[in-house]
Design an enzyme around this catalytic site. Structure first.
Site, mmCIF file in Angstrom:
data_model
loop_
_atom_site.group_PDB
_atom_site.id
_atom_site.type_symbol
_atom_site.label_atom_id
_atom_site.label_comp_id
_atom_site.label_asym_id
_atom_site.label_seq_id
_atom_site.Cartn_x
_atom_site.Cartn_y
_atom_site.Cartn_z
ATOM 1 N N SER A 53 0.835 -1.266 -0.051
ATOM 2 C CA SER A 53 0.044 0.253 -0.131
ATOM 3 C C SER A 53 0.968 1.330 0.000
ATOM 4 O O SER A 53 2.032 1.001 0.447
ATOM 5 C CB SER A 53 -0.705 -0.046 1.107
ATOM 6 O OG SER A 53 -1.479 1.189 1.614
ATOM 7 N N TYR A 83 -3.206 -1.268 10.172
ATOM 8 C CA TYR A 83 -2.912 -1.267 8.707
ATOM 9 C C TYR A 83 -1.764 -0.871 8.286
ATOM 10 O O TYR A 83 -1.053 -1.444 7.640
ATOM 11 C CB TYR A 83 -4.080 -0.554 7.955
ATOM 12 C CG TYR A 83 -4.175 -0.866 6.350
ATOM 13 C CD1 TYR A 83 -4.637 -2.168 6.026
ATOM 14 C CD2 TYR A 83 -3.893 -0.082 5.440
ATOM 15 C CE1 TYR A 83 -4.795 -2.305 4.625
ATOM 16 C CE2 TYR A 83 -3.723 -0.213 4.429
ATOM 17 C CZ TYR A 83 -4.259 -1.297 3.680
ATOM 18 O OH TYR A 83 -4.445 -1.757 2.363
HETATM 19 N N1 LIG Z 1 -8.825 -1.065 -1.629
HETATM 20 C C1 LIG Z 1 -7.874 -0.281 -1.370
HETATM 21 O O1 LIG Z 1 -8.030 0.967 -1.330
HETATM 22 C C2 LIG Z 1 -6.417 -0.867 -1.137
HETATM 23 C C3 LIG Z 1 -5.008 0.179 -1.241
HETATM 24 C C4 LIG Z 1 -3.956 -0.472 -1.321
HETATM 25 C C5 LIG Z 1 -3.888 -1.905 -1.062
HETATM 26 N N2 LIG Z 1 -4.696 -2.560 -0.827
HETATM 27 C C6 LIG Z 1 -4.583 -3.991 -0.698
HETATM 28 O O2 LIG Z 1 -5.104 -4.682 -1.851
HETATM 29 C C7 LIG Z 1 -5.514 -6.204 -1.362
HETATM 30 C C8 LIG Z 1 -6.762 -6.384 -2.154
HETATM 31 O O3 LIG Z 1 -7.784 -5.666 -1.413
HETATM 32 P P1 LIG Z 1 -9.091 -5.183 -2.002
HETATM 33 O O4 LIG Z 1 -9.224 -3.722 -2.127
HETATM 34 O O5 LIG Z 1 -9.505 -6.039 -3.298
HETATM 35 O O6 LIG Z 1 -10.032 -5.491 -0.802
HETATM 36 P P2 LIG Z 1 -11.303 -6.615 -1.027
HETATM 37 O O7 LIG Z 1 -11.928 -6.751 0.268
HETATM 38 O O8 LIG Z 1 -12.135 -6.436 -2.196
HETATM 39 O O9 LIG Z 1 -10.405 -7.948 -1.056
HETATM 40 C C9 LIG Z 1 -9.784 -8.808 0.080
HETATM 41 C C10 LIG Z 1 -10.114 -10.272 -0.156
HETATM 42 O O10 LIG Z 1 -9.176 -10.855 0.899
HETATM 43 C C11 LIG Z 1 -10.065 -11.988 1.481
HETATM 44 N N3 LIG Z 1 -9.590 -12.425 2.854
HETATM 45 C C12 LIG Z 1 -9.661 -11.587 3.944
HETATM 46 N N4 LIG Z 1 -9.186 -12.302 5.020
HETATM 47 C C13 LIG Z 1 -8.727 -13.346 4.439
HETATM 48 C C14 LIG Z 1 -8.251 -14.497 5.047
HETATM 49 N N5 LIG Z 1 -7.929 -14.529 6.328
HETATM 50 N N6 LIG Z 1 -7.761 -15.545 4.336
HETATM 51 C C15 LIG Z 1 -8.010 -15.673 3.072
HETATM 52 N N7 LIG Z 1 -8.698 -14.538 2.446
HETATM 53 C C16 LIG Z 1 -9.020 -13.449 3.031
HETATM 54 C C17 LIG Z 1 -11.457 -11.502 1.564
HETATM 55 O O11 LIG Z 1 -12.363 -12.473 1.573
HETATM 56 C C18 LIG Z 1 -11.536 -10.640 0.161
HETATM 57 O O12 LIG Z 1 -12.065 -11.193 -0.964
HETATM 58 C C19 LIG Z 1 -5.281 -6.153 0.378
HETATM 59 O O13 LIG Z 1 -3.981 -6.500 0.542
HETATM 60 C C20 LIG Z 1 -5.336 -4.549 0.565
HETATM 61 O O14 LIG Z 1 -4.709 -4.494 1.629
HETATM 62 C C21 LIG Z 1 -6.221 -1.990 -0.919
#
Ligand SMILES: NC(=O)c1ccc[n+]([C@@H]2O[C@H](COP(=O)([O-])OP(=O)(O)OC[C@H]3O[C@@H](n4cnc5c(N)ncnc54)[C@H](O)[C@@H]3O)[C@@H](O)[C@H]2O)c1
Length: 250
Positions: free
Chosen positions: A137, A150
């Site tokens: 991130s 986070y």
């Molecule tokens: N959305 C944002 O703004 C953002 C920004 C920077 C980084 N990220 C990172 O990108 C990645 C994907 O995030 P996203 O935005 O697609 O979120 P999202 O919530 O759409 O997807 C996250 C997925 O992780 C799965 N998950 C959660 N806990 C779990 C576990 N214990 N075991 C297996 N699966 C699990 C959830 O079921 C979900 O499908 C994450 O690592 C997040 O931190 C997101």
């Protein structure tokens, strides 16, 4: 096709970014193992992929579950070339607003989970000369208000990436991290809920927070993940690829 005959394991595959990553690898000919604790969403996604997809539902916070998901992938597809650690959760709160269970949950999914998966995958990546791409991130680099757990998890993931990259640099395994700013996914809905704002209002706030004027699209993250996992990045390891529309340039 760039990933013909390659086997990819994606955690958080059923999420917003995960969907884009899975579909992008599949479009480039890869076979993709889908790991998510959301079994129903994983089932829907795997159906879309036909023979190219395989569901290994599980929880990345459990070391045994991680070992089993990697083993099932290798049993089914015969090898593993790329691990993408994308499973993630977010909690809004400062130190007083983050209780020990909330702290542990964020750290255990975002950081422990990536470590357990990487540890389980490493023997197979050593055999295939593969690579790991972690999803960090912009909070891997800079602090964010009310996101103490986070930020700790994503900062830790950046250093884990660098340390592992050095450990395996002369063994043919590359480890890199992509670091996006806010991406338009269901995680934004989770943030809006936790902040008590309507989701559309929260999206406008996030769009305005990025110098380019909009959040990152999941596909833009997937494009960077595929680049780092590809032979085109064959001499790139321990690197962070920041996808933030200029946020950390300020
Ligand atoms: N959305 C944002 O703004 C953002 C920004 C920077 C980084 N990220 C990172 O990108 C990645 C994907 O995030 P996203 O935005 O697609 O979120 P999202 O919530 O759409 O997807 C996250 C997925 O992780 C799965 N998950 C959660 N806990 C779990 C576990 N214990 N075991 C297996 N699966 C699990 C959830 O079921 C979900 O499908 C994450 O690592 C997040 O931190 C997101």
């Amino acid at each position: 096709m760039m990933f013909q005959d390659k086997v990819i394991l994606v955690t958080g595959a059923a999420g917003g970014v995960g969907h884009a990553i899975v579909r992008s690898f599949a479009a480039e000919g890869a076979r993709v193992a889908i790991c998510d604790r959301n079994h129903d969403a994983g089932t829907t996604l795997v159906k879309e992929l036909g023979d190219q997809g395989f569901l290994v539902s599980g929880d990345v916070t459990e070391p045994d579950s991680c070992n089993a998901m990697v083993a099932k992938t290798v049993d089914h597809f015969g090898k593993l070339d790329v691990l993408v650690n994308g499973a993630g959760v977010i909690h809004v709160g400062d130190a007083q607003g983050t209780n020990p269970a909330q702290w542990r949950h964020v750290l255990s999914v975002n950081l422990d989970g990536a470590f357990y998966m990487s540890r389980a995958a490493m023997p197979h990546l050593l055999a295939s000369g593969g690579s790991i791409v972690n999803i960090g991130s912009d909070f891997s680099f800079v602090g964010g208000e009310q996101l103490v757990a986070y930020c700790a998890s994503k900062g830790g993931m950046l250093m884990m990436t660098k340390a592992m990259a050095l450990d395996h640099a002369n063994q043919g395994v590359r480890i890199n991290i992509v670091c996006p700013t806010v991406i338009d996914t269901p995680m934004v809905d989770s943030l809006a809920r936790q902040l008590g704002n309507p989701a559309e209002e929260q999206r406008k706030i996030y769009d305005a927070s990025v110098p380019t004027g909009r959040m990152i699209a999941p596909q833009e993250v997937a494009d960077s993940v595929l680049f780092l996992a590809s032979d085109k990045a064959g001499h790139i390891t321990g690197t962070s690829l920041v996808i933030d529309g200029g946020v950390t340039a300020r």
